[in-house]
Design a protein around this motif. Structure first.
Motif, PDB file in Angstrom:
ATOM      1  N   SER A 344      35.977  -0.742 -52.567  1.00 57.39           N
ATOM      2  CA  SER A 344      34.887   0.114 -52.739  1.00 57.39           C
ATOM      3  C   SER A 344      35.114   1.646 -52.773  1.00 57.39           C
ATOM      4  O   SER A 344      36.179   2.288 -52.506  1.00 57.39           O
ATOM      5  CB  SER A 344      33.703  -0.258 -51.630  1.00 57.39           C
ATOM      6  N   ASN A 345      34.089   2.570 -52.864  1.00 57.92           N
ATOM      7  CA  ASN A 345      34.229   4.067 -53.001  1.00 57.92           C
ATOM      8  C   ASN A 345      35.427   4.355 -53.830  1.00 57.92           C
ATOM      9  O   ASN A 345      36.260   5.422 -53.481  1.00 57.92           O
ATOM     10  CB  ASN A 345      34.383   4.459 -51.527  1.00 57.92           C
ATOM     11  N   MET A 346      35.711   3.827 -54.885  1.00 54.62           N
ATOM     12  CA  MET A 346      36.722   4.105 -55.861  1.00 54.62           C
ATOM     13  C   MET A 346      36.186   3.877 -57.238  1.00 54.62           C
ATOM     14  O   MET A 346      35.409   2.846 -57.334  1.00 54.62           O
ATOM     15  CB  MET A 346      37.741   3.222 -55.452  1.00 54.62           C
ATOM     16  N   GLN A 347      36.553   4.669 -58.104  1.00 54.00           N
ATOM     17  CA  GLN A 347      36.494   4.555 -59.652  1.00 54.00           C
ATOM     18  C   GLN A 347      37.575   4.342 -60.561  1.00 54.00           C
ATOM     19  O   GLN A 347      38.544   5.401 -60.373  1.00 54.00           O
ATOM     20  CB  GLN A 347      35.314   5.599 -60.140  1.00 54.00           C
ATOM     21  N   LEU A 348      37.704   3.492 -61.235  1.00 50.66           N
ATOM     22  CA  LEU A 348      38.930   3.399 -62.371  1.00 50.66           C
ATOM     23  C   LEU A 348      38.457   4.243 -63.505  1.00 50.66           C
ATOM     24  O   LEU A 348      37.643   3.830 -64.461  1.00 50.66           O
ATOM     25  CB  LEU A 348      39.170   1.987 -62.549  1.00 50.66           C
ATOM     26  N   GLN A 349      39.259   5.244 -63.697  1.00 49.16           N
ATOM     27  CA  GLN A 349      38.822   6.077 -64.847  1.00 49.16           C
ATOM     28  C   GLN A 349      39.609   5.678 -66.264  1.00 49.16           C
ATOM     29  O   GLN A 349      38.866   5.683 -67.140  1.00 49.16           O
ATOM     30  CB  GLN A 349      39.336   7.551 -64.515  1.00 49.16           C
ATOM     31  N   ASN A 350      40.759   5.034 -65.839  1.00 48.21           N
ATOM     32  CA  ASN A 350      41.517   4.936 -67.129  1.00 48.21           C
ATOM     33  C   ASN A 350      42.611   3.990 -66.855  1.00 48.21           C
ATOM     34  O   ASN A 350      42.903   3.851 -65.623  1.00 48.21           O
ATOM     35  CB  ASN A 350      42.132   6.059 -67.883  1.00 48.21           C
ATOM     36  N   LEU A 351      43.195   3.074 -67.807  1.00 51.20           N
ATOM     37  CA  LEU A 351      44.544   2.474 -67.640  1.00 51.20           C
ATOM     38  C   LEU A 351      45.465   2.449 -68.648  1.00 51.20           C
ATOM     39  O   LEU A 351      44.693   2.306 -69.848  1.00 51.20           O
ATOM     40  CB  LEU A 351      44.369   1.077 -67.019  1.00 51.20           C
ATOM     41  N   ARG A 352      46.669   2.327 -68.591  1.00 48.89           N
ATOM     42  CA  ARG A 352      47.716   2.557 -69.680  1.00 48.89           C
ATOM     43  C   ARG A 352      48.826   1.463 -69.299  1.00 48.89           C
ATOM     44  O   ARG A 352      49.179   1.306 -68.111  1.00 48.89           O
ATOM     45  CB  ARG A 352      48.111   3.679 -70.077  1.00 48.89           C
ATOM     46  N   TYR A 353      49.106   0.705 -70.502  1.00 52.65           N
ATOM     47  CA  TYR A 353      50.163  -0.243 -70.177  1.00 52.65           C
ATOM     48  C   TYR A 353      51.345  -0.028 -71.107  1.00 52.65           C
ATOM     49  O   TYR A 353      51.264   0.343 -72.319  1.00 52.65           O
ATOM     50  CB  TYR A 353      49.829  -1.687 -70.417  1.00 52.65           C
ATOM     51  N   ASN A 354      52.630   0.286 -70.733  1.00 53.08           N
ATOM     52  CA  ASN A 354      53.843   0.593 -71.353  1.00 53.08           C
ATOM     53  C   ASN A 354      54.906  -0.143 -70.767  1.00 53.08           C
ATOM     54  O   ASN A 354      55.519   0.196 -69.905  1.00 53.08           O
ATOM     55  CB  ASN A 354      53.778   2.026 -71.455  1.00 53.08           C
ATOM     56  N   LYS A 355      55.589  -0.847 -71.505  1.00 58.94           N
ATOM     57  CA  LYS A 355      57.016  -1.430 -71.530  1.00 58.94           C
ATOM     58  C   LYS A 355      57.056  -1.937 -69.700  1.00 58.94           C
ATOM     59  O   LYS A 355      57.832  -1.576 -69.042  1.00 58.94           O
ATOM     60  CB  LYS A 355      57.924  -0.739 -71.711  1.00 58.94           C
ATOM     61  N   GLY A 356      56.118  -2.893 -69.331  1.00 62.60           N
ATOM     62  CA  GLY A 356      55.994  -3.488 -68.238  1.00 62.60           C
ATOM     63  C   GLY A 356      55.669  -2.692 -66.971  1.00 62.60           C
ATOM     64  O   GLY A 356      55.682  -3.045 -65.786  1.00 62.60           O
ATOM     65  N   SER A 357      54.989  -1.650 -67.371  1.00 64.75           N
ATOM     66  CA  SER A 357      54.412  -0.563 -66.148  1.00 64.75           C
ATOM     67  C   SER A 357      52.863  -0.309 -66.303  1.00 64.75           C
ATOM     68  O   SER A 357      52.534  -0.233 -67.802  1.00 64.75           O
ATOM     69  CB  SER A 357      55.134   0.767 -66.136  1.00 64.75           C
ATOM     70  N   LEU A 358      51.978  -0.791 -65.482  1.00 65.60           N
ATOM     71  CA  LEU A 358      50.647  -0.405 -65.705  1.00 65.60           C
ATOM     72  C   LEU A 358      50.380   0.694 -64.788  1.00 65.60           C
ATOM     73  O   LEU A 358      50.645   0.835 -63.714  1.00 65.60           O
ATOM     74  CB  LEU A 358      49.733  -1.761 -65.019  1.00 65.60           C
ATOM     75  N   GLU A 359      49.859   1.927 -65.405  1.00 64.70           N
ATOM     76  CA  GLU A 359      49.440   3.108 -64.974  1.00 64.70           C
ATOM     77  C   GLU A 359      47.930   3.092 -64.812  1.00 64.70           C
ATOM     78  O   GLU A 359      47.234   3.093 -66.044  1.00 64.70           O
ATOM     79  CB  GLU A 359      50.009   4.343 -65.865  1.00 64.70           C
ATOM     80  N   LEU A 360      47.570   3.432 -63.635  1.00 68.05           N
ATOM     81  CA  LEU A 360      45.904   3.699 -63.655  1.00 68.05           C
ATOM     82  C   LEU A 360      45.533   5.046 -62.965  1.00 68.05           C
ATOM     83  O   LEU A 360      46.169   5.642 -62.173  1.00 68.05           O
ATOM     84  CB  LEU A 360      45.521   2.543 -62.283  1.00 68.05           C
ATOM     85  N   GLU A 361      44.567   5.678 -63.446  1.00 65.55           N
ATOM     86  CA  GLU A 361      43.915   6.534 -63.157  1.00 65.55           C
ATOM     87  C   GLU A 361      42.615   6.396 -62.143  1.00 65.55           C
ATOM     88  O   GLU A 361      41.679   5.907 -62.623  1.00 65.55           O
ATOM     89  CB  GLU A 361      43.509   7.620 -64.378  1.00 65.55           C
ATOM     90  N   LEU A 362      42.583   7.090 -60.832  1.00 62.65           N
ATOM     91  CA  LEU A 362      41.677   6.517 -60.089  1.00 62.65           C
ATOM     92  C   LEU A 362      40.975   7.716 -59.366  1.00 62.65           C
ATOM     93  O   LEU A 362      41.582   9.134 -59.426  1.00 62.65           O
ATOM     94  CB  LEU A 362      42.309   5.791 -58.855  1.00 62.65           C
ATOM     95  N   VAL A 363      39.714   7.567 -59.053  1.00 58.27           N
ATOM     96  CA  VAL A 363      39.017   8.587 -58.335  1.00 58.27           C
ATOM     97  C   VAL A 363      38.442   7.913 -56.970  1.00 58.27           C
ATOM     98  O   VAL A 363      37.739   7.061 -56.916  1.00 58.27           O
ATOM     99  CB  VAL A 363      37.812   9.271 -58.993  1.00 58.27           C
ATOM    100  N   LEU A 364      38.932   8.279 -55.782  1.00 57.61           N
ATOM    101  CA  LEU A 364      38.766   8.017 -54.546  1.00 57.61           C
ATOM    102  C   LEU A 364      38.013   8.909 -53.645  1.00 57.61           C
ATOM    103  O   LEU A 364      38.258  10.075 -53.782  1.00 57.61           O
ATOM    104  CB  LEU A 364      39.865   7.525 -54.018  1.00 57.61           C
ATOM    105  N   ASP A 365      37.474   8.347 -52.611  1.00 54.75           N
ATOM    106  CA  ASP A 365      36.899   9.247 -51.542  1.00 54.75           C
ATOM    107  C   ASP A 365      37.645   9.926 -50.737  1.00 54.75           C
ATOM    108  O   ASP A 365      37.485  11.193 -50.354  1.00 54.75           O
ATOM    109  CB  ASP A 365      36.068   8.197 -50.849  1.00 54.75           C
TER     110      ASP A 365
END
Length: 407
Positions: A344-365
């Motif tokens: 909770s208190n977190m928003q997932l803004q974006n995600l990208r997957y590339n060659k075995g790596s998952l990159e997440l952009e987050l906004v947290l409190d």
């Protein structure tokens, strides 16, 4: 086709931690079980429909006279139509509506949103979403001309109408009967059924109001949940509406992964297409198959100008989606998805997957929440790299990279 068996569950306290239940799937006299949600999870029959009876002392039953609106317009108008009837701030209440009656009034059940969230937290511990959550007093058996009274050691509840029910301490039982009689002054009350679930007392004599001259029937019961199951009807006002509906709860989990699911389906469709091409090769020439593959590649990846050697290029594109060495897309999703959804208190803004790596952009409190998230992801066997983190406007914006630990 066999009927879906119901599991009837009663929340024994307002916190919803202790429950009692029984299943229709059992033989003639189903056993009553008492315990925690986890204990129920260990005995749940697959495919059952869950009906949960919630404490009526935490909610109120009302009716509203409102113009013939539907959908969102009705949902928006109801709180304001009930504002003067509710003691609490209407903005803090969850309001569930029934079907408009012949007089044009809509029956409703109102309960605090905080209470709904507290109940929801209990069943989410075992990853469940009930099909029905209903007022227990409104689930007592009822028919026109009949009242149903349930007596317990410390409490009593009365159902005096299709959508009229009361729940009070036993010490206020006579006052409850007086109030019910006043509300149904013009109605003929022919029968009062007393369901006695008390553990010790046997005396069921009542000081009935003078206006109530009904035949009294008494029945000893071993568990109130049986009585509620007997009176439960599909017409009951289901509290799982709006933000608490089954559809909304499933949507909350899947919404952040919608684009990911589209990509996953695209990958699956391409794989099925490739298998189809191999079978087709038995009845066509290599040249025709080659041209077909080139056309599929152009349609799937219109931004790639060179469509020569489509087989190898298609496999290369699939490898980009599936990952190489450090963890497949699906594996990373399985390990991180539930942790992200539960934070909770977190928003997932974006995600990208590339060659075995998952990159997440987050906004947290705050940064502490980021540290906690990192620890829980590591417990799932993931390597977590904080690629960036910045603070501003009382929030933290961060970008993290996930790979399978040890890969």
């Amino acid at each position: 086709m066999s009927r879906v068996a119901n599991i009837y569950i009663r929340l024994c306290d307002n916190a919803g931690e202790q429950i009692e239940w029984f299943s229709e799937a059992e033989e003639s006299a189903p056993k009553i079980y008492r315990g925690s949600w986890q204990e129920l999870a260990e005995n749940l029959v697959s495919g059952s429909r869950m009906v949960v009876f919630a404490p009526s002392n935490s909610m109120v039953t009302l009716s509203a006279e409102i113009p013939p609106l539907t959908g969102k317009r009705l949902t928006q108008a109801l709180p304001y139509a009930l504002e003067e009837s509710l003691a609490e701030d209407v903005e803090a209440m969850h309001i569930a509506a029934g079907v408009r009656n012949s007089e044009g009034r809509i029956p409703v059940v109102a309960v605090s949103t905080e209470q709904m969230l507290q109940w929801q937290q209990q069943w989410q511990q075992v990853s469940w979403q009930p099909h029905y959550l209903v007022n227990e007093a409104l689930s007592l058996p009822w028919e026109k001309g009949q009242w149903s009274l349930l007596l317990e050691d410390d409490a009593a509840m009365l159902r005096s109408g299709e959508f009229d029910a009361f729940s009070l301490p036993r010490s206020q039982l006579n006052a409850m009967l007086e109030l019910a009689a006043a509300r149904h002054e013009s109605d003929s009350i022919e029968r009062l059924i007393i369901y006695d679930a008390r553990s010790h007392e046997t005396d069921t004599s009542l000081d009935l109001p003078a206006t109530v001259t009904a035949e009294i029937q008494q029945e000893k019961v071993d568990a109130p949940v049986r009585v509620m199951a007997e009176g439960f009807s599909g017409k009951a006002i289901n509290l799982l509406q709006g933000e608490f509906s089954r559809r909304e709860q499933v949507g909350k989990f899947w919404r952040p992964w919608r684009m990911t699911a589209v990509l996953l389906l695209a990958v699956s469709a391409l794989q099925i297409g490739m298998l189809g091409f191999r079978y087709w090769n038995l009845s066509t020439t290599d040249e025709q198959l080659y041209e077909e593959m080139k056309q599929v590649f152009r349609d799937t990846f219109p931004n790639v100008a060179d469509a020569s050697d489509p087989k190898n290029k298609m496999e290369s594109k699939l490898a980009e989606f599936q990952g190489t060495g450090r963890g497949t897309f699906i594996e990373l999703m399985e390990k991180s998805g539930q942790v992200i959804a539960d934070t909770s208190n977190m928003q997932l803004q974006n995600l990208r997957y590339n060659k075995g790596s998952l990159e997440l952009e987050l906004v947290l409190d705050n940064l502490q929440l980021l540290d906690s998230l990192k620890s829980r992801l590591q417990e799932k066997g993931l390597q977590v790299d904080v690629l960036s983190a910045s603070t501003g406007d009382e929030q933290v914006t961060s970008r993290i990279g996930l790979t399978v630990a040890g890969s």
